[in-house]
Design a protein around this motif. Structure first.
Motif, PDB file in Angstrom:
ATOM      1  N   GLY A 159     -12.016 -64.008 -13.547  1.00  9.06           N
ATOM      2  CA  GLY A 159     -12.074 -62.562 -13.333  1.00  9.06           C
ATOM      3  C   GLY A 159     -12.338 -62.214 -11.881  1.00  9.06           C
ATOM      4  N   SER A 160     -13.278 -62.925 -11.260  1.00  9.74           N
ATOM      5  CA  SER A 160     -13.599 -62.665  -9.855  1.00  9.74           C
ATOM      6  C   SER A 160     -12.406 -62.939  -8.951  1.00  9.74           C
ATOM      7  CB  SER A 160     -14.791 -63.525  -9.422  1.00  9.74           C
ATOM      8  OG  SER A 160     -15.931 -63.265 -10.196  1.00  9.74           O
ATOM      9  N   ALA A 161     -11.751 -64.083  -9.200  1.00 13.20           N
ATOM     10  CA  ALA A 161     -10.607 -64.454  -8.365  1.00 13.20           C
ATOM     11  C   ALA A 161      -9.469 -63.459  -8.505  1.00 13.20           C
ATOM     12  CB  ALA A 161     -10.138 -65.863  -8.730  1.00 13.20           C
ATOM     13  N   ILE A 162      -9.211 -63.001  -9.739  1.00 15.47           N
ATOM     14  CA  ILE A 162      -8.108 -62.068  -9.962  1.00 15.47           C
ATOM     15  C   ILE A 162      -8.383 -60.736  -9.272  1.00 15.47           C
ATOM     16  CG2 ILE A 162      -6.933 -60.700 -11.727  1.00 15.47           C
ATOM     17  CD1 ILE A 162      -7.063 -63.086 -13.562  1.00 15.47           C
ATOM     18  N   ILE A 163      -9.644 -60.277  -9.299  1.00 10.48           N
ATOM     19  CA  ILE A 163      -9.982 -59.033  -8.608  1.00 10.48           C
ATOM     20  C   ILE A 163      -9.670 -59.144  -7.121  1.00 10.48           C
ATOM     21  CG2 ILE A 163     -11.927 -57.606  -7.837  1.00 10.48           C
ATOM     22  CD1 ILE A 163     -13.159 -57.994 -10.586  1.00 10.48           C
ATOM     23  N   VAL A 164     -10.095 -60.231  -6.520  1.00  6.21           N
ATOM     24  CA  VAL A 164      -9.863 -60.417  -5.085  1.00  6.21           C
ATOM     25  C   VAL A 164      -8.370 -60.575  -4.801  1.00  6.21           C
ATOM     26  CG1 VAL A 164     -10.297 -61.926  -3.117  1.00  6.21           C
ATOM     27  CG2 VAL A 164     -12.148 -61.398  -4.706  1.00  6.21           C
ATOM     28  N   VAL A 165      -7.655 -61.317  -5.661  1.00  2.00           N
ATOM     29  CA  VAL A 165      -6.219 -61.501  -5.464  1.00  2.00           C
ATOM     30  C   VAL A 165      -5.489 -60.159  -5.592  1.00  2.00           C
ATOM     31  CG1 VAL A 165      -4.131 -62.498  -6.490  1.00  2.00           C
ATOM     32  CG2 VAL A 165      -6.156 -63.916  -6.146  1.00  2.00           C
ATOM     33  N   GLY A 166      -5.910 -59.345  -6.577  1.00  2.00           N
ATOM     34  CA  GLY A 166      -5.271 -58.051  -6.758  1.00  2.00           C
ATOM     35  C   GLY A 166      -5.433 -57.154  -5.545  1.00  2.00           C
ATOM     36  N   LEU A 167      -6.663 -57.082  -5.034  1.00  2.00           N
ATOM     37  CA  LEU A 167      -6.897 -56.247  -3.861  1.00  2.00           C
ATOM     38  C   LEU A 167      -6.231 -56.837  -2.614  1.00  2.00           C
ATOM     39  CD1 LEU A 167     -10.602 -55.256  -4.519  1.00  2.00           C
ATOM     40  CD2 LEU A 167      -8.663 -53.703  -4.385  1.00  2.00           C
ATOM     41  N   GLY A 168      -6.302 -58.159  -2.506  1.00  3.96           N
ATOM     42  CA  GLY A 168      -5.644 -58.804  -1.371  1.00  3.96           C
ATOM     43  C   GLY A 168      -4.138 -58.631  -1.420  1.00  3.96           C
ATOM     44  N   GLY A 169      -3.576 -58.719  -2.648  1.00  2.71           N
ATOM     45  CA  GLY A 169      -2.136 -58.517  -2.799  1.00  2.71           C
ATOM     46  C   GLY A 169      -1.726 -57.103  -2.421  1.00  2.71           C
ATOM     47  N   PHE A 170      -2.554 -56.140  -2.801  1.00  2.00           N
ATOM     48  CA  PHE A 170      -2.266 -54.754  -2.422  1.00  2.00           C
ATOM     49  C   PHE A 170      -2.298 -54.609  -0.905  1.00  2.00           C
ATOM     50  CE2 PHE A 170      -3.704 -50.478  -1.335  1.00  2.00           C
ATOM     51  CZ  PHE A 170      -2.719 -49.715  -1.956  1.00  2.00           C
ATOM     52  N   ILE A 229     -11.288 -58.638 -17.485  1.00  2.00           N
ATOM     53  CA  ILE A 229     -11.704 -60.004 -17.817  1.00  2.00           C
ATOM     54  C   ILE A 229     -13.172 -60.215 -17.483  1.00  2.00           C
ATOM     55  CG2 ILE A 229     -11.416 -62.435 -17.198  1.00  2.00           C
ATOM     56  CD1 ILE A 229      -8.439 -61.910 -16.861  1.00  2.00           C
ATOM     57  N   LEU A 230     -13.567 -59.780 -16.292  1.00  2.00           N
ATOM     58  CA  LEU A 230     -14.947 -59.985 -15.871  1.00  2.00           C
ATOM     59  C   LEU A 230     -15.903 -59.086 -16.647  1.00  2.00           C
ATOM     60  CD1 LEU A 230     -16.589 -61.674 -13.944  1.00  2.00           C
ATOM     61  CD2 LEU A 230     -16.349 -59.898 -12.226  1.00  2.00           C
ATOM     62  N   ALA A 231     -15.465 -57.857 -16.968  1.00  2.00           N
ATOM     63  CA  ALA A 231     -16.332 -56.939 -17.695  1.00  2.00           C
ATOM     64  C   ALA A 231     -16.640 -57.438 -19.100  1.00  2.00           C
ATOM     65  CB  ALA A 231     -15.683 -55.558 -17.763  1.00  2.00           C
ATOM     66  N   ARG A 232     -15.741 -58.245 -19.692  1.00  2.00           N
ATOM     67  CA  ARG A 232     -15.952 -58.767 -21.046  1.00  2.00           C
ATOM     68  C   ARG A 232     -16.762 -60.058 -21.047  1.00  2.00           C
ATOM     69  NH1 ARG A 232     -10.509 -58.588 -24.493  1.00  2.00           N
ATOM     70  NH2 ARG A 232     -12.070 -59.096 -26.091  1.00  2.00           N
ATOM     71  N   SER A 233     -17.112 -60.540 -19.862  1.00  2.00           N
ATOM     72  CA  SER A 233     -17.928 -61.745 -19.773  1.00  2.00           C
ATOM     73  C   SER A 233     -19.351 -61.460 -20.240  1.00  2.00           C
ATOM     74  CB  SER A 233     -17.954 -62.248 -18.322  1.00  2.00           C
ATOM     75  OG  SER A 233     -19.037 -63.143 -18.122  1.00  2.00           O
ATOM     76  N   LEU A 289     -22.024 -62.680 -19.189  1.00  2.00           N
ATOM     77  CA  LEU A 289     -22.887 -62.585 -18.016  1.00  2.00           C
ATOM     78  C   LEU A 289     -22.873 -61.176 -17.446  1.00  2.00           C
ATOM     79  CD1 LEU A 289     -24.640 -63.892 -15.814  1.00  2.00           C
ATOM     80  CD2 LEU A 289     -22.546 -64.516 -14.623  1.00  2.00           C
ATOM     81  N   VAL A 290     -21.695 -60.548 -17.436  1.00  2.00           N
ATOM     82  CA  VAL A 290     -21.578 -59.193 -16.904  1.00  2.00           C
ATOM     83  C   VAL A 290     -22.067 -58.168 -17.911  1.00  2.00           C
ATOM     84  CG1 VAL A 290     -19.958 -57.452 -16.065  1.00  2.00           C
ATOM     85  CG2 VAL A 290     -19.651 -59.839 -15.425  1.00  2.00           C
ATOM     86  N   ALA A 291     -21.663 -58.326 -19.161  1.00  2.00           N
ATOM     87  CA  ALA A 291     -22.002 -57.344 -20.183  1.00  2.00           C
ATOM     88  C   ALA A 291     -23.469 -57.378 -20.562  1.00  2.00           C
ATOM     89  CB  ALA A 291     -21.145 -57.570 -21.425  1.00  2.00           C
ATOM     90  N   GLY A 292     -24.160 -58.488 -20.247  1.00  2.00           N
ATOM     91  CA  GLY A 292     -25.573 -58.575 -20.576  1.00  2.00           C
ATOM     92  C   GLY A 292     -25.807 -58.517 -22.076  1.00  2.00           C
ATOM     93  N   THR A 293     -25.157 -59.400 -22.834  1.00  2.00           N
ATOM     94  CA  THR A 293     -25.238 -59.349 -24.275  1.00  2.00           C
ATOM     95  C   THR A 293     -26.549 -59.892 -24.823  1.00  2.00           C
ATOM     96  OG1 THR A 293     -24.055 -61.465 -24.331  1.00  2.00           O
ATOM     97  CG2 THR A 293     -22.741 -59.472 -24.587  1.00  2.00           C
ATOM     98  N   ARG A 294     -27.384 -60.458 -23.970  1.00  2.00           N
ATOM     99  CA  ARG A 294     -28.702 -60.886 -24.438  1.00  2.00           C
ATOM    100  C   ARG A 294     -29.526 -59.675 -24.822  1.00  2.00           C
ATOM    101  NH1 ARG A 294     -27.757 -64.042 -19.778  1.00  2.00           N
ATOM    102  NH2 ARG A 294     -27.645 -66.265 -20.156  1.00  2.00           N
ATOM    103  N   ALA A 295     -30.540 -59.900 -25.622  1.00  2.00           N
ATOM    104  CA  ALA A 295     -31.410 -58.801 -26.032  1.00  2.00           C
ATOM    105  C   ALA A 295     -32.074 -58.187 -24.820  1.00  2.00           C
ATOM    106  CB  ALA A 295     -32.472 -59.309 -27.010  1.00  2.00           C
ATOM    107  N   GLU A 296     -32.236 -56.875 -24.835  1.00  2.00           N
ATOM    108  CA  GLU A 296     -32.818 -56.171 -23.696  1.00  2.00           C
ATOM    109  C   GLU A 296     -34.233 -56.683 -23.437  1.00  2.00           C
ATOM    110  OE1 GLU A 296     -33.749 -51.588 -22.308  1.00  2.00           O
ATOM    111  OE2 GLU A 296     -32.164 -52.042 -23.748  1.00  2.00           O
ATOM    112  N   GLY A 297     -34.519 -56.948 -22.177  1.00  2.00           N
ATOM    113  CA  GLY A 297     -35.841 -57.432 -21.800  1.00  2.00           C
ATOM    114  C   GLY A 297     -35.954 -58.943 -21.852  1.00  2.00           C
ATOM    115  N   GLU A 298     -34.946 -59.646 -22.399  1.00  2.00           N
ATOM    116  CA  GLU A 298     -35.003 -61.097 -22.440  1.00  2.00           C
ATOM    117  C   GLU A 298     -34.884 -61.632 -21.024  1.00  2.00           C
ATOM    118  OE1 GLU A 298     -32.485 -62.766 -25.376  1.00  2.00           O
ATOM    119  OE2 GLU A 298     -32.401 -64.727 -24.397  1.00  2.00           O
ATOM    120  N   PRO A 299     -35.624 -62.695 -20.674  1.00  2.00           N
ATOM    121  CA  PRO A 299     -35.635 -63.185 -19.298  1.00  2.00           C
ATOM    122  C   PRO A 299     -34.280 -63.578 -18.768  1.00  2.00           C
ATOM    123  CG  PRO A 299     -37.436 -64.156 -20.562  1.00  2.00           C
ATOM    124  CD  PRO A 299     -36.572 -63.417 -21.525  1.00  2.00           C
ATOM    125  N   GLY A 300     -33.305 -63.851 -19.648  1.00  2.00           N
ATOM    126  CA  GLY A 300     -32.016 -64.315 -19.174  1.00  2.00           C
ATOM    127  C   GLY A 300     -31.338 -63.364 -18.221  1.00  2.00           C
TER     128      GLY A 300
END
Length: 323
Positions: free
Chosen positions: A119-130, A286-290, A292-303
């Motif tokens: 996801g990170s690479a595609i974002i940079v490639v998209g902006l770089g391609g533009f 792609i990155l938003a559905r990760s 890590l990004v969405a923070g699917t752990r329970a709120e307040g969990e140290p993760g």
């Protein structure tokens, strides 16, 4: 033509300087966001959009270090904008997301999977391609008062909309919305910085006769305040994703409408530019559905908390293979 050959090295040198300063600024900004996230992540949820959040942050030494780096990043960006165009410098700053992933993976021992990197690479490639397809040129116009007024009204309305959207929803949504508001504010600040650096070349006394430096001070404070809310609202990658995505796009629009940046025209180039933007949106999804990004752990969990994350990962027992 001899005159033309003499000008090319100068243009090439200033372009390289602008790129290099923008990349360094991107790394410093990624490090800044991590330090400031640690400084505000323990603040109570009730401090959102209140000055008590800033009071909490200022009491944290690590946040102050991040603020110092923020000033360094601003100096690097301002210098890059002095040498390069708004439509050139801001897209390069999207490499910040890759630096952020690198910091989270190497130092904090976050387990970054193919989805995060892709996801990170595609974002940079998209902006770089533009950027490559559009080949921005020009950018030397000085906006008139009417242009600044119209731009200010539109941008304030957009920023307000994102702030309202950030008041409800899951943590990842609030962080992403605050990140978008921060991105638009920062892009406006970059445009004001570009104008101010141009005025500086005519003397400091000339600078103070224009409204742009004073507007820059307001947008600068607004950017800092909104950024703290974005970092406090939820996962750091959620806010940084929208920030690094919206910032260059808004900057490209401002470069065209305010500073007369020129993009390549014609069916082929327009198609490539639209395709690059489609790639950008795909990478964002792609990155938003990760997790890590969405923070699917329970709120307040140290993760989700960066403070102590490195120690927790180093002390955690090896993960058993999943059936």
């Amino acid at each position: 033509v001899p005159g033309g050959r003499q000008r090319c090295p100068v243009a090439s040198t200033t372009g390289v300087v602008a790129y290099l300063l923008a990349v360094i600024a991107a790394f410093v900004n990624a490090l800044t966001s991590v330090l400031q996230r640690i400084g505000v992540e323990s603040a109570p949820a009730s401090t959102t959009l209140r000055m008590s959040l800033m009071a909490h942050a200022i009491r944290r030494g690590i946040w102050l270090i991040g603020f110092g780096l923020m000033l360094v990043e601003f100096a690097l960006q301002a210098t890059a904008l002095r040498f390069g165009q708004l439509s050139v410098v801001q897209p390069v700053l999207t490499t910040e997301l890759l630096f952020l992933m690198l910091i989270l993976g190497v130092w904090f021992r976050y387990r970054l999977g193919p989805q995060e990197w892709l996801g990170s690479a595609i974002i940079v490639v998209g902006l770089g391609g533009f950027f490559l397809a559009a080949a921005p040129a020009g950018g030397n116009a000085i906006p008139d008062t009417r242009s600044w007024v119209v731009a200010s009204v539109v941008l304030i309305a957009v920023i307000t909309g994102f702030i309202v959207a950030a008041l409800r929803g899951p943590r990842w949504w609030r962080a992403a919305s605050f990140g978008a508001a921060t991105a638009v504010t920062a892009a406006f600040g970059a445009a004001l910085t570009k104008a101010t650096t141009t005025y500086i070349s005519e003397g400091w006394g000339h600078v103070l006769t224009h409204a742009q430096p004073y507007m820059l001070a307001v947008t600068g404070l607004g950017t800092v305040f909104l950024l703290q809310n974005a970092l406090h609202a939820g996962p750091i990658t959620a806010s940084r994703t929208t920030l690094v995505t919206f910032n260059p796009l808004v900057s490209i629009v401002l470069g065209i409408t305010l500073f007369a940046d020129r993009l390549r025209a014609g069916p082929l180039w327009v198609t490539l530019e639209v395709a690059a933007l489609a790639v950008l949106v795909t990478g964002t999804v792609i990155l938003a559905r990760s997790p890590l990004v969405a923070g699917t752990r329970a709120e307040g969990e140290p993760g989700e908390m960066l403070a102590g994350a490195r120690h927790r990962e180093m002390m955690a027992p090896p993960m058993e293979a999943m059936p």
